[in-house]
Design a protein around this motif. Sequence first.
Motif, PDB file in Angstrom:
ATOM      1  N   LEU A 141       0.832  -1.210   0.000  1.00 51.34           N
ATOM      2  CA  LEU A 141       0.000   0.000   0.000  1.00 51.34           C
ATOM      3  C   LEU A 141       0.862   1.254   0.000  1.00 51.34           C
ATOM      4  CD1 LEU A 141      -2.891  -0.830   2.503  1.00 51.34           C
ATOM      5  CD2 LEU A 141      -3.073  -0.463   0.047  1.00 51.34           C
ATOM      6  N   LEU A 142       1.951   1.242   0.795  1.00 46.17           N
ATOM      7  CA  LEU A 142       2.846   2.403   0.808  1.00 46.17           C
ATOM      8  C   LEU A 142       3.544   2.558  -0.538  1.00 46.17           C
ATOM      9  CD1 LEU A 142       4.492   2.219   4.354  1.00 46.17           C
ATOM     10  CD2 LEU A 142       2.429   3.453   3.635  1.00 46.17           C
ATOM     11  N   MET A 143       3.909   1.435  -1.165  1.00 47.05           N
ATOM     12  CA  MET A 143       4.510   1.497  -2.501  1.00 47.05           C
ATOM     13  C   MET A 143       3.520   2.075  -3.510  1.00 47.05           C
ATOM     14  SD  MET A 143       6.515  -2.096  -2.821  1.00 47.05           S
ATOM     15  CE  MET A 143       7.945  -2.477  -1.854  1.00 47.05           C
ATOM     16  N   GLY A 144       2.264   1.676  -3.397  1.00 50.72           N
ATOM     17  CA  GLY A 144       1.235   2.214  -4.280  1.00 50.72           C
ATOM     18  C   GLY A 144       1.056   3.709  -4.085  1.00 50.72           C
ATOM     19  N   LEU A 145       1.107   4.151  -2.834  1.00 51.91           N
ATOM     20  CA  LEU A 145       1.018   5.581  -2.538  1.00 51.91           C
ATOM     21  C   LEU A 145       2.182   6.328  -3.193  1.00 51.91           C
ATOM     22  CD1 LEU A 145      -0.040   8.076  -0.984  1.00 51.91           C
ATOM     23  CD2 LEU A 145       1.269   7.248   1.000  1.00 51.91           C
ATOM     24  N   ALA A 146       3.384   5.796  -3.049  1.00 46.63           N
ATOM     25  CA  ALA A 146       4.556   6.448  -3.638  1.00 46.63           C
ATOM     26  C   ALA A 146       4.444   6.494  -5.159  1.00 46.63           C
ATOM     27  CB  ALA A 146       5.838   5.720  -3.210  1.00 46.63           C
ATOM     28  N   GLY A 147       4.068   5.391  -5.777  1.00 43.32           N
ATOM     29  CA  GLY A 147       3.960   5.358  -7.232  1.00 43.32           C
ATOM     30  C   GLY A 147       2.895   6.292  -7.757  1.00 43.32           C
ATOM     31  N   CYS A 148       1.744   6.300  -7.114  1.00 43.79           N
ATOM     32  CA  CYS A 148       0.624   7.155  -7.524  1.00 43.79           C
ATOM     33  C   CYS A 148       1.031   8.627  -7.441  1.00 43.79           C
ATOM     34  CB  CYS A 148      -0.566   6.860  -6.622  1.00 43.79           C
ATOM     35  SG  CYS A 148      -2.051   7.821  -6.944  1.00 43.79           S
ATOM     36  N   SER A 149       1.616   9.007  -6.321  1.00 45.73           N
ATOM     37  CA  SER A 149       1.993  10.402  -6.127  1.00 45.73           C
ATOM     38  C   SER A 149       3.145  10.794  -7.042  1.00 45.73           C
ATOM     39  CB  SER A 149       2.361  10.637  -4.665  1.00 45.73           C
ATOM     40  OG  SER A 149       2.588  12.001  -4.438  1.00 45.73           O
ATOM     41  N   ALA A 150       4.096   9.905  -7.260  1.00 42.49           N
ATOM     42  CA  ALA A 150       5.230  10.205  -8.143  1.00 42.49           C
ATOM     43  C   ALA A 150       4.752  10.513  -9.564  1.00 42.49           C
ATOM     44  CB  ALA A 150       6.213   9.036  -8.159  1.00 42.49           C
ATOM     45  N   ILE A 151       3.812   9.726 -10.054  1.00 36.36           N
ATOM     46  CA  ILE A 151       3.267   9.966 -11.398  1.00 36.36           C
ATOM     47  C   ILE A 151       2.643  11.357 -11.463  1.00 36.36           C
ATOM     48  CG2 ILE A 151       1.453   9.260 -13.012  1.00 36.36           C
ATOM     49  CD1 ILE A 151       2.101   6.327 -12.101  1.00 36.36           C
ATOM     50  N   ASP A 152       1.859  11.707 -10.440  1.00 34.89           N
ATOM     51  CA  ASP A 152       1.228  13.031 -10.400  1.00 34.89           C
ATOM     52  C   ASP A 152       2.264  14.144 -10.387  1.00 34.89           C
ATOM     53  OD1 ASP A 152      -1.301  11.846 -10.160  1.00 34.89           O
ATOM     54  OD2 ASP A 152      -1.371  12.108  -7.978  1.00 34.89           O
ATOM     55  N   VAL A 153       3.208  14.057  -9.457  1.00 32.55           N
ATOM     56  CA  VAL A 153       4.180  15.135  -9.260  1.00 32.55           C
ATOM     57  C   VAL A 153       5.000  15.353 -10.523  1.00 32.55           C
ATOM     58  CG1 VAL A 153       6.275  15.796  -7.986  1.00 32.55           C
ATOM     59  CG2 VAL A 153       4.276  14.930  -6.745  1.00 32.55           C
ATOM     60  N   ILE A 154       5.491  14.277 -11.105  1.00 29.87           N
ATOM     61  CA  ILE A 154       6.313  14.419 -12.312  1.00 29.87           C
ATOM     62  C   ILE A 154       5.478  14.968 -13.469  1.00 29.87           C
ATOM     63  CG2 ILE A 154       7.616  13.138 -14.056  1.00 29.87           C
ATOM     64  CD1 ILE A 154       8.687  11.410 -11.686  1.00 29.87           C
ATOM     65  N   ALA A 155       4.246  14.493 -13.628  1.00 35.27           N
ATOM     66  CA  ALA A 155       3.387  14.995 -14.710  1.00 35.27           C
ATOM     67  C   ALA A 155       3.113  16.492 -14.541  1.00 35.27           C
ATOM     68  CB  ALA A 155       2.080  14.216 -14.758  1.00 35.27           C
ATOM     69  N   ILE A 156       2.823  16.921 -13.328  1.00 40.71           N
ATOM     70  CA  ILE A 156       2.543  18.336 -13.066  1.00 40.71           C
ATOM     71  C   ILE A 156       3.780  19.182 -13.378  1.00 40.71           C
ATOM     72  CG2 ILE A 156       2.091  20.024 -11.229  1.00 40.71           C
ATOM     73  CD1 ILE A 156       0.306  17.774  -9.920  1.00 40.71           C
ATOM     74  N   LEU A 157       4.937  18.743 -12.903  1.00 35.49           N
ATOM     75  CA  LEU A 157       6.159  19.520 -13.111  1.00 35.49           C
ATOM     76  C   LEU A 157       6.593  19.534 -14.574  1.00 35.49           C
ATOM     77  CD1 LEU A 157       8.149  18.587  -9.885  1.00 35.49           C
ATOM     78  CD2 LEU A 157       6.992  20.754 -10.409  1.00 35.49           C
ATOM     79  N   LYS A 158       6.367  18.449 -15.296  1.00 36.45           N
ATOM     80  CA  LYS A 158       6.692  18.436 -16.724  1.00 36.45           C
ATOM     81  C   LYS A 158       5.829  19.446 -17.481  1.00 36.45           C
ATOM     82  CE  LYS A 158       7.686  14.848 -19.082  1.00 36.45           C
ATOM     83  NZ  LYS A 158       7.864  13.588 -19.773  1.00 36.45           N
ATOM     84  N   LYS A 159       4.542  19.556 -17.101  1.00 36.61           N
ATOM     85  CA  LYS A 159       3.664  20.542 -17.741  1.00 36.61           C
ATOM     86  C   LYS A 159       4.152  21.967 -17.479  1.00 36.61           C
ATOM     87  CE  LYS A 159      -0.523  17.778 -17.747  1.00 36.61           C
ATOM     88  NZ  LYS A 159      -1.799  17.524 -17.117  1.00 36.61           N
ATOM     89  N   GLN A 160       4.840  22.146 -16.361  1.00 32.75           N
ATOM     90  CA  GLN A 160       5.370  23.464 -16.007  1.00 32.75           C
ATOM     91  C   GLN A 160       6.806  23.654 -16.510  1.00 32.75           C
ATOM     92  OE1 GLN A 160       4.837  23.443 -11.753  1.00 32.75           O
ATOM     93  NE2 GLN A 160       2.691  24.049 -11.928  1.00 32.75           N
ATOM     94  N   ARG A 161       7.238  22.744 -17.358  1.00 31.67           N
ATOM     95  CA  ARG A 161       8.559  22.793 -17.994  1.00 31.67           C
ATOM     96  C   ARG A 161       9.713  22.812 -16.985  1.00 31.67           C
ATOM     97  NH1 ARG A 161       5.103  25.031 -21.603  1.00 31.67           N
ATOM     98  NH2 ARG A 161       5.456  24.599 -23.821  1.00 31.67           N
ATOM     99  N   GLN A 162       9.537  22.030 -15.918  1.00 34.43           N
ATOM    100  CA  GLN A 162      10.613  21.874 -14.949  1.00 34.43           C
ATOM    101  C   GLN A 162      11.503  20.715 -15.402  1.00 34.43           C
ATOM    102  OE1 GLN A 162      10.816  24.126 -12.058  1.00 34.43           O
ATOM    103  NE2 GLN A 162       9.553  25.006 -13.675  1.00 34.43           N
ATOM    104  N   GLU A 163      12.809  20.872 -15.212  1.00 33.84           N
ATOM    105  CA  GLU A 163      13.774  19.857 -15.646  1.00 33.84           C
ATOM    106  C   GLU A 163      14.042  18.884 -14.495  1.00 33.84           C
ATOM    107  OE1 GLU A 163      18.329  19.567 -17.313  1.00 33.84           O
ATOM    108  OE2 GLU A 163      17.555  21.471 -16.590  1.00 33.84           O
TER     109      GLU A 163
END
Length: 141
Positions: free
Chosen positions: A46-68
């Motif tokens: 469950l903790l791994m699922g939490l990390a994976g779910c949030s990581a996908i969100d965070v990276i997707a959001i930052l990529k849209k904001q053109r963060q490297e």
Amino acid sequence: MPKIELSRVKGDFGFEAKDENGHVVRMDSSPESGGWDFGVRPMQMLLMGLAGCSAIDVIAILKKQRQEIKNYKMIVNGEREAGKEPSLWKDINIEFHLYGNIDENKAIKAAELSLNKYCSVAATLDKAGAQIKWRVFVHSA
């Protein structure tokens, strides 16, 4: 509807769970309770699922904001309820470690959006009563 198939493959509690796309995850109980340390404990998954779910969100959001984002790591740990069956996650602590040319305020906002709005695993754990605390660390690459 997603489908998971679970099969016992080692000892009493060594299982492999497979999704409809053929991805396999191993699970087991602890050796103290009869397992063989064949795989991840289901509650840690469950903790791994939490990390994976949030990581996908965070990276997707930052990529849209053109963060490297050159690298990304999370550390998740938790404490379960003591002396209860079932023993739910009570306190969960997350560290987001982002590496690259990243605006710290944008990283903090991305983590906040993930955990409070987008991540279904975080919402599920929240509804189960878990307190999720988090911190963001931005490191130069």
